[in-house]
Design an enzyme around this catalytic site. Structure first.
Site, PDB file in Angstrom:
ATOM      1  N   HIS A 153      40.861  58.585  43.078  1.00 32.40           N
ATOM      2  CA  HIS A 153      40.179  59.637  42.080  1.00 32.40           C
ATOM      3  C   HIS A 153      40.236  60.866  42.656  1.00 32.40           C
ATOM      4  O   HIS A 153      39.680  60.980  43.790  1.00 32.40           O
ATOM      5  CB  HIS A 153      38.670  59.150  41.938  1.00 32.40           C
ATOM      6  CG  HIS A 153      38.591  57.804  40.984  1.00 32.40           C
ATOM      7  ND1 HIS A 153      38.206  57.686  39.725  1.00 32.40           N
ATOM      8  CD2 HIS A 153      39.087  56.452  41.489  1.00 32.40           C
ATOM      9  CE1 HIS A 153      38.274  56.325  39.298  1.00 32.40           C
ATOM     10  NE2 HIS A 153      38.817  55.702  40.383  1.00 32.40           N
ATOM     11  N   HIS A 184      45.389  54.154  43.903  1.00 33.41           N
ATOM     12  CA  HIS A 184      44.332  54.298  43.273  1.00 33.41           C
ATOM     13  C   HIS A 184      43.043  55.454  43.841  1.00 33.41           C
ATOM     14  O   HIS A 184      42.115  55.097  44.292  1.00 33.41           O
ATOM     15  CB  HIS A 184      43.714  52.950  43.213  1.00 33.41           C
ATOM     16  CG  HIS A 184      42.460  52.700  42.099  1.00 33.41           C
ATOM     17  ND1 HIS A 184      42.361  51.443  41.524  1.00 33.41           N
ATOM     18  CD2 HIS A 184      41.601  53.331  41.680  1.00 33.41           C
ATOM     19  CE1 HIS A 184      41.550  51.804  40.435  1.00 33.41           C
ATOM     20  NE2 HIS A 184      40.981  52.904  40.523  1.00 33.41           N
ATOM     21  N   HIS A 234      30.268  54.479  37.154  1.00 31.67           N
ATOM     22  CA  HIS A 234      30.291  54.537  35.672  1.00 31.67           C
ATOM     23  C   HIS A 234      29.338  55.170  34.494  1.00 31.67           C
ATOM     24  O   HIS A 234      29.418  54.957  33.514  1.00 31.67           O
ATOM     25  CB  HIS A 234      30.904  53.039  35.129  1.00 31.67           C
ATOM     26  CG  HIS A 234      32.100  52.591  35.966  1.00 31.67           C
ATOM     27  ND1 HIS A 234      33.216  53.281  35.573  1.00 31.67           N
ATOM     28  CD2 HIS A 234      32.358  51.703  36.805  1.00 31.67           C
ATOM     29  CE1 HIS A 234      34.088  52.782  36.229  1.00 31.67           C
ATOM     30  NE2 HIS A 234      33.566  51.782  37.111  1.00 31.67           N
ATOM     31  N   HIS A 237      42.538  46.681  40.697  1.00 34.32           N
ATOM     32  CA  HIS A 237      41.407  45.835  41.211  1.00 34.32           C
ATOM     33  C   HIS A 237      41.560  44.335  40.427  1.00 34.32           C
ATOM     34  O   HIS A 237      40.203  44.075  39.723  1.00 34.32           O
ATOM     35  CB  HIS A 237      39.836  46.392  41.233  1.00 34.32           C
ATOM     36  CG  HIS A 237      39.637  47.531  40.111  1.00 34.32           C
ATOM     37  ND1 HIS A 237      39.997  47.053  38.775  1.00 34.32           N
ATOM     38  CD2 HIS A 237      39.390  48.883  40.300  1.00 34.32           C
ATOM     39  CE1 HIS A 237      39.605  48.100  37.960  1.00 34.32           C
ATOM     40  NE2 HIS A 237      39.466  49.246  38.756  1.00 34.32           N
ATOM     41  N   HIS A 288      42.694  49.688  34.113  1.00 32.71           N
ATOM     42  CA  HIS A 288      41.442  49.364  34.351  1.00 32.71           C
ATOM     43  C   HIS A 288      41.116  48.519  33.114  1.00 32.71           C
ATOM     44  O   HIS A 288      40.593  49.280  32.264  1.00 32.71           O
ATOM     45  CB  HIS A 288      40.513  50.278  34.771  1.00 32.71           C
ATOM     46  CG  HIS A 288      39.339  49.861  34.980  1.00 32.71           C
ATOM     47  ND1 HIS A 288      38.440  50.485  36.167  1.00 32.71           N
ATOM     48  CD2 HIS A 288      38.228  49.460  34.132  1.00 32.71           C
ATOM     49  CE1 HIS A 288      37.165  50.006  35.977  1.00 32.71           C
ATOM     50  NE2 HIS A 288      36.937  49.362  34.949  1.00 32.71           N
ATOM     51  N   ASP A 303      40.426  53.220  45.577  1.00 32.06           N
ATOM     52  CA  ASP A 303      39.475  53.710  44.520  1.00 32.06           C
ATOM     53  C   ASP A 303      38.482  54.629  45.079  1.00 32.06           C
ATOM     54  O   ASP A 303      37.325  54.512  44.787  1.00 32.06           O
ATOM     55  CB  ASP A 303      38.714  52.371  44.021  1.00 32.06           C
ATOM     56  CG  ASP A 303      38.238  52.448  42.530  1.00 32.06           C
ATOM     57  OD1 ASP A 303      38.418  53.680  42.049  1.00 32.06           O
ATOM     58  OD2 ASP A 303      37.746  51.566  42.111  1.00 32.06           O
TER      59      ASP A 303
END
Length: 571
Positions: free
Chosen positions: A140, A138, A324, A276, A250, A364
């Site tokens: 990014h 996971h 976000h 998650h 997600h 993440d």
């Protein structure tokens, strides 16, 4: 003629043997040696007056053409893997592990299956622990420096998506479209780790999804910031089934397009990697956690909620807002962020990991997670759960092997299986790429001693380059020769879809690295998750958010103190 020595003398020379236990870092976990491949008295050790010398443990006659002659041997290593805790020599040839066994000279030593010759180098692993390189699924891809940070924590493979510091990459693990996928495949040429990229999974037009798989994506990511609707998810799974790739989800925190049951109805019985799964990282509020009970769901945690501490809830609101792209002046944005953070489900997550209901741990990275803490936080959870729940079945004093095997599988073999790369990486086994992490036992889980990547030392703790010895201060992680020149192309893999591989994506983009196809994904079930395949009934109280497993409430206490923390990271 025999020679007797005390157990402490033997251990100081050759490391622990059968029945000895080794404490992992400053945790309460003890690994007990199950088997020792050594012949007592024939141990291979390097150095002045030691046995690996010409005509002794080093064979003077063999050449590298002999298939049993190693390029590199890690001697007397304590191997901790998902299926074994053993003492052995590790033989490496052409960048791959070719044998776990006994190294030396078969002309004068018994039971040798790894030959040491003039072409063999040695890493002394006596008294040290060796694990498989970790796999973070996971990621990014926001910052290229993540790779180095991950390496220095024991992670050697990154799977995820991104294009740099774009808003899309900062929020979603997506590398969208053929053009971006090709550019990231080219960028990976200089990354000192294995990589695989996931494309954007939102499109009802299958062609828009298929072109990303043809471009080299190893799967599709469906993310609520792009719209995690049942329709989008179903179409992504249709394409995944056609091309044997994974879908990572997600899910829909706001329940805009449906509830958890609607998502599962869209999934049907198809395999899916649920990111998650507790939900603080995103997903149906408040009951995404129930999805871990399904046999076709491969559930993982991201590390900011692991383990549950008295600071966990407080730090999450700001993380959600920034990651976000939310606005603190908009009440609806605040409500969105707040809905994801529930101390009750976070407190249950550690227990579900300990029960083997959750199968994996990931980071993440820079998007509500820390890329260098996958390994550390996994072992912190194991420590906390032993503290609160006692030993697992089959474990006893100074023997936590069952719990240790369960937890190491969460960031090694299970992520590899989930994303179709377990033929290449994920365990310390013959035939796999020699991605190995060596630890001093007292630093286990916090700071590796060195990282072997594809058979070359890639990163290591080393001293001042002008020092008279390699341990001159300051001791710190330094890039090794595995990261220089053309070595990355021979020691690191780029994973692509099978269709991209068969169509020659490596020729099209002139990729120099080892390019390998992912495979055997769509037939997976949770039963394939090693040591982490439980599927109990899970319920969440919609008012209190309390979690129940087979009718019994599960929770854990918030930690105020943890191992593998400031004692190791003051400097």
């Amino acid at each position: 003629m025999s020679f007797k020595m005390t157990q402490s003398q033997y251990t100081s020379l050759y490391g622990p043997t059968v029945g000895d236990s080794v404490r992992l870092g400053d945790t309460n976990l003890f690994a007990q040696v199950e088997k020792d491949y050594a012949n007592y008295g024939d141990e291979a050790t390097f150095g002045g007056g030691k046995s690996i010398r010409d005509g002794m443990a080093q064979n003077p006659n063999v050449t590298r053409d002999d298939k049993n002659v190693a390029d590199l041997v890690l001697t007397n290593a304590l191997i901790i893997d998902y299926d074994k805790i053993v003492k052995a020599d590790i033989g490496i040839k052409n960048g791959y592990i070719f044998k776990i066994g006994k190294a030396g000279n078969p002309d004068i030593m018994d039971n040798v299956d790894i030959i040491i010759g003039a072409t063999t180098d040695i890493i002394a692993a006596e008294g040290k622990i060796v694990t498989a390189g970790g796999i973070d699924t996971h990621v990014h891809f926001i910052n290229p420096e993540q790779a180095e940070v991950a390496l220095e924590s024991g992670i050697t493979t990154h799977i995820g998506g991104g294009t740099g510091a774009s808003e899309g990459a900062k929020a979603t693990t997506v590398t969208p479209g053929p053009w971006h996928i090709h550019r990231m495949l080219e960028a990976a040429e200089e990354m000192p780790i294995n990589v695989g990229f996931t494309g954007k999974g939102q499109a009802v037009n299958h062609t828009a999804l298929i072109e990303q798989i043809h471009a080299g994506a190893i799967g599709l990511k469906v993310h609520e910031d792009w719209g995690a609707t049942p329709s989008a998810l179903s179409h992504a799974l249709d394409v995944a089934d056609e091309f044997d790739v994974q879908v990572a989800l997600h899910a829909d925190t706001l329940n805009e397009a449906g509830f958890m049951e609607d998502t599962m109805a869209a999934v049907k019985d198809r395999v899916l990697h649920m990111y998650h799964t507790e939900g603080a990282g995103g997903g149906h509020a408040p009951d995404l956690i129930k999805s871990a009970a399904y046999s076709n769901i491969l559930p993982s945690s991201t590390n900011p909620t692991l383990p549950y501490t008295h600071n966990t809830v407080d730090e999450h609101l700001d993380m959600v807002m920034i990651t976000h792209h939310l606005n603190a002046s908009i009440p609806e944005d605040i409500a969105f962020a707040d809905s994801r953070i529930r101390k009750e489900t976070i407190a249950a997550e550690d227990v579900l990991q300990d029960m083997g209901v959750f199968s994996m741990v990931s980071s993440d990275s820079q998007a509500m997670g820390r890329v260098g803490e996958v390994v550390t936080r996994t072992w912190q959870v194991a420590h906390r759960m032993k503290e609160q729940r006692g030993p697992l079945d089959g474990d006893f004093e100074y023997h936590d092997n069952n719990r240790i095997k369960r937890y190491i599988a969460k960031y090694t073999i299970n992520p590899a299986i989930t994303h179709g790369i377990s033929d290449y990486v994920g365990s310390v086994e013959a035939g796999k790429l020699a991605d190995l992490v060596m630890w001093e036992p007292e630093f286990f889980g916090a700071k590796p001693d060195l990282v072997v990547k594809g058979g070359m030392i890639n990163s290591a703790v080393n001293g001042d380059a002008n020092g008279s010895i390699p341990t001159s201060e300051p001791l710190k992680y330094r890039k090794m020769y595995g990261q220089f020149g053309g070595n990355i192309t021979h020691t690191a893999m780029t994973f692509v879809s099978n269709t991209a591989y068969e169509n020659g994506i490596y020729r099209q983009l002139n990729l120099k690295r080892m390019v390998r196809p992912v495979r055997n994904i769509r037939n997976l079930t949770k039963a394939d998750m090693k040591n982490n395949n439980a599927t109990p009934k899970i319920d969440v109280d919609p008012q209190t958010y309390e979690v129940f497993v087979d009718g019994n409430k599960i929770t854990s206490e918030a930690a105020t103190e943890l191992p593998l923390t400031q004692r190791y990271f003051l400097f």
